[in-house]
Design an enzyme around this catalytic site. Structure first.
Site, PDB file in Angstrom:
ATOM      1  N   HIS A 121      32.546  39.836  40.396  1.00 15.81           N
ATOM      2  CA  HIS A 121      33.574  38.837  40.692  1.00 15.81           C
ATOM      3  C   HIS A 121      34.962  39.479  40.769  1.00 15.81           C
ATOM      4  CE1 HIS A 121      36.038  35.226  40.502  1.00 15.81           C
ATOM      5  NE2 HIS A 121      36.690  35.796  39.505  1.00 15.81           N
ATOM      6  N   HIS A 126      38.204  39.729  43.859  1.00 15.60           N
ATOM      7  CA  HIS A 126      39.671  39.691  43.739  1.00 15.60           C
ATOM      8  C   HIS A 126      40.415  40.834  44.396  1.00 15.60           C
ATOM      9  CE1 HIS A 126      40.606  36.236  41.209  1.00 15.60           C
ATOM     10  NE2 HIS A 126      39.565  36.514  40.440  1.00 15.60           N
ATOM     11  N   GLU A 166      41.472  31.890  43.202  1.00 15.45           N
ATOM     12  CA  GLU A 166      40.049  31.712  42.879  1.00 15.45           C
ATOM     13  C   GLU A 166      39.289  30.907  43.947  1.00 15.45           C
ATOM     14  OE1 GLU A 166      38.550  33.344  40.740  1.00 15.45           O
ATOM     15  OE2 GLU A 166      39.893  33.785  39.069  1.00 15.45           O
ATOM     16  N   SER A 185      32.484  35.533  45.435  1.00 18.69           N
ATOM     17  CA  SER A 185      31.463  36.070  44.544  1.00 18.69           C
ATOM     18  C   SER A 185      30.376  35.051  44.227  1.00 18.69           C
ATOM     19  CB  SER A 185      32.111  36.595  43.252  1.00 18.69           C
ATOM     20  OG  SER A 185      32.765  35.547  42.562  1.00 18.69           O
TER      21      SER A 185
HETATM   22 FE   LIG Z   1      38.615  35.362  38.922  1.00 16.79          FE
END
Ligand SMILES: [Fe+2]
Length: 264
Positions: A121, A126, A166, A185
């Protein structure tokens, strides 16, 4: 707060973090699955940024390699942290252009879903857009706002991150596309966010995002849609603390989800 079932790993004296053959295989299989879903769902700047990262296919990337690419583009780097860190440490790292990364990778039994962020993730989700100066400026300004904010406003600021970094979506001439790490993700939620008729998709407005409650353990019932990363750059130069004050004055929106059942 629920404690983690995982422990972060730390670099040895050469700066490398050791991963087992099985952990490397989990990365390989997660990457393989996610790469097959990006076309038609991830926005072009994000896909281009992924190309810049040039992640290894068959092993967990090393943070020093990730940092090297980020530094060349925007001066960012990644910093290994325990699975869960507090707001102040989080904001402080971002304000210093360091993205905190929990370094463990999920076990096979958690392949499809893991509530806490793992390195797949953090790094796959990111870091690619942190090569984009506009996105990077926003995350840095977000960290600075967090350090300047009253601690009672930390949870409100978390909502701004949630609905951008996010779970953010972006308008393109080919339709809605994703850029948020929580979507990149998660194969299930990426499809839900981009392909499904179920969620609401509203034009991004920072005060609206600050006022919108979320749950971390369900697919989001609402997403906010920017027009391009230019909107994030504008946000980096806006008065985020002023937006917080405005959101407080207007109050929270009603949740679009059932409250989470109390733990039994
Ligand atoms: Fe995150």
């Amino acid at each position: 707060m629920k404690s983690s079932n995982y422990e972060s790993k730390y670099p040895d004296e050469t700066g490398r973090i050791p991963y087992s053959a099985e952990e490397n295989a989990v990365w390989r299989d997660l990457l393989d699955r996610q790469l097959g879903l990006l076309e038609g769902r991830a926005c072009t700047p994000w896909i281009n940024a992924l190309g810049e990262m040039n992640f290894p296919k068959d092993r967990v990337p090393q943070l020093k390699d990730v940092s090297q690419v980020l530094r060349e583009h925007t001066g960012w780097s990644v910093a290994p942290v325990p699975a869960l860190i507090g707001f102040t440490e989080f904001f402080g790292l971002l304000a210093n252009r360091q993205f905190p990364v929990a370094t463990f990778i999920r076990r096979r039994e958690d392949f499809d879903y893991l509530q806490e962020p793992d390195i797949f993730h953090e790094v796959f989700g990111h870091t690619p857009p942190l090569t984009d100066a506009r996105y990077a400026a926003f995350v840095e300004a977000y960290g600075q706002a967090g350090l300047a904010a009253d601690p009672k406003d930390h949870a409100m600021l978390a909502r701004l991150f949630w609905f951008t970094a996010e779970f953010g979506l972006v308008n393109t001439d080919k339709g809605i596309r994703a850029y948020g790490a929580g979507l990149m993700s998660s194969p299930g939620e990426l499809r839900h966010a981009v392909d499904s008729d179920l969620p609401l998709r509203k034009p991004f407005d920072p005060v609206e995002a600050l006022r919108t409650p979320y749950r971390i353990d369900i697919y989001q019932p609402i997403y906010y849609v920017i027009d391009s990363f230019d909107d994030l750059f504008d946000l980096a130069n806006a008065d985020l603390l002023g937006y917080i004050a405005e959101a407080r004055r207007l109050g929270m929106h009603e949740p679009l989800f059932e409250p989470k059942a109390a733990a039994g």
